[in-house]
Design a protein around this motif. Sequence first.
Motif, PDB file in Angstrom:
ATOM      1  N   LEU A   1      42.514  35.602  39.490  1.00  0.00           N
ATOM      2  CA  LEU A   1      41.837  34.958  38.368  1.00  0.00           C
ATOM      3  C   LEU A   1      40.726  34.088  38.941  1.00  0.00           C
ATOM      4  O   LEU A   1      40.982  33.238  39.803  1.00  0.00           O
TER       5      LEU A   1
ATOM      6  N   GLU B   1      42.730  35.470  32.666  1.00  0.00           N
ATOM      7  CA  GLU B   1      41.685  34.444  32.726  1.00  0.00           C
ATOM      8  C   GLU B   1      41.489  33.808  31.349  1.00  0.00           C
ATOM      9  O   GLU B   1      41.300  32.592  31.228  1.00  0.00           O
TER      10      GLU B   1
ATOM     11  N   HIS C   1      39.312  39.802  30.672  1.00  0.00           N
ATOM     12  CA  HIS C   1      40.421  39.608  31.620  1.00  0.00           C
ATOM     13  C   HIS C   1      41.476  38.738  30.930  1.00  0.00           C
ATOM     14  O   HIS C   1      41.278  37.534  30.747  1.00  0.00           O
TER      15      HIS C   1
ATOM     16  N   ARG D   1      36.381  39.178  41.479  1.00  0.00           N
ATOM     17  CA  ARG D   1      37.104  39.820  40.383  1.00  0.00           C
ATOM     18  C   ARG D   1      36.990  41.346  40.476  1.00  0.00           C
ATOM     19  O   ARG D   1      37.936  42.075  40.170  1.00  0.00           O
TER      20      ARG D   1
ATOM     21  N   TYR E   1      34.547  32.494  32.550  1.00  0.00           N
ATOM     22  CA  TYR E   1      35.526  33.511  32.908  1.00  0.00           C
ATOM     23  C   TYR E   1      35.117  34.827  32.278  1.00  0.00           C
ATOM     24  O   TYR E   1      34.173  34.899  31.480  1.00  0.00           O
TER      25      TYR E   1
END
Length: 227
Positions: A194, A148, A145, A186, A141
Motif C-alpha cells: 500500500l 489503499e 486499490h 504499486r 492513493y
Amino acid sequence: MKLIITCEHGGNEIPSQYKKAFKAHKHVLETHRGFDLGALDVFEYLKPLSVYSKSSTTSRLLIELNRSLHHKQLFSEYSRALSSKEKESIISTIYVPYRNEIESKISSYISKKDTVLHLSIHSFTPTLNGVERNCDIGLLYDSSHILEKEFSAEFKAQLKTITPNINVRYNYPYLGKADGFTTYLRQKFKQHYLGIEIEINQKYSNSNQMSQHIKDTLLVALKNVIY
C-alpha cells in the motif's frame, strides 16, 4: 503490517560539485520549489512507528526523487544545464541508491509474506499560481486499490475524530495515480503493498517545523489505525 516511512523532499542541499548550476538562483532553493517545508520534521516525528524509514535532504531542484527517470521534470530548469556526464552521475549516486534501498527493503518484507504500508511524507504550498488550496492534509492513493482506499478512509476518520475541523481531502492537491515513487512501487508490487502519500499544507510550517498539533494529530491517528 509493516510500516515504512519515507521523505523524498526533506531538504534543499546541493552537493558542492553541482552548486554552479544554482549560483544565480540560490533564493529559489529556500522556497517551496526547493524542498517540502516541514515535511522532514513530520517524518522524524512519525518514524518511531515504522520498521524502516529513509529520507533525502538533496533538493528536488537537483533531481526529483519522486519522478520516474523518463519524466520531463526529473531535472529542473537549473540542473538541466549540467552536462550529460554530470546528470548520469547524479542519477547513479543519488537517485538510484535512494530508490533502490527502499524498493529492496519493501521486497524483503513482501518475500516473507508481510504486507507493507508505505507512507511518503510531503507538504504543499498553500497558494499556487494565485489560487488558494482548500485543504489541510491530502491523502494520495490509487482509488482502484481496495486496501489503499480502506486505509485512507479509516485514517481520515481518525484524523477528524482527533481534530474535527481539519480539512482532509483524498487525492488533493495531486492525484495519487500520477507519476511518483509510490505509483512506481504499486506497479512493481501488485500485492501486499500500500503506497500512500501524505500531503500537509505548508501554512502549518514555521521555520521548517510543522505545527505540533498537526504532528500530534497525525501520530495519534496513525497509531489508532495500525495498532
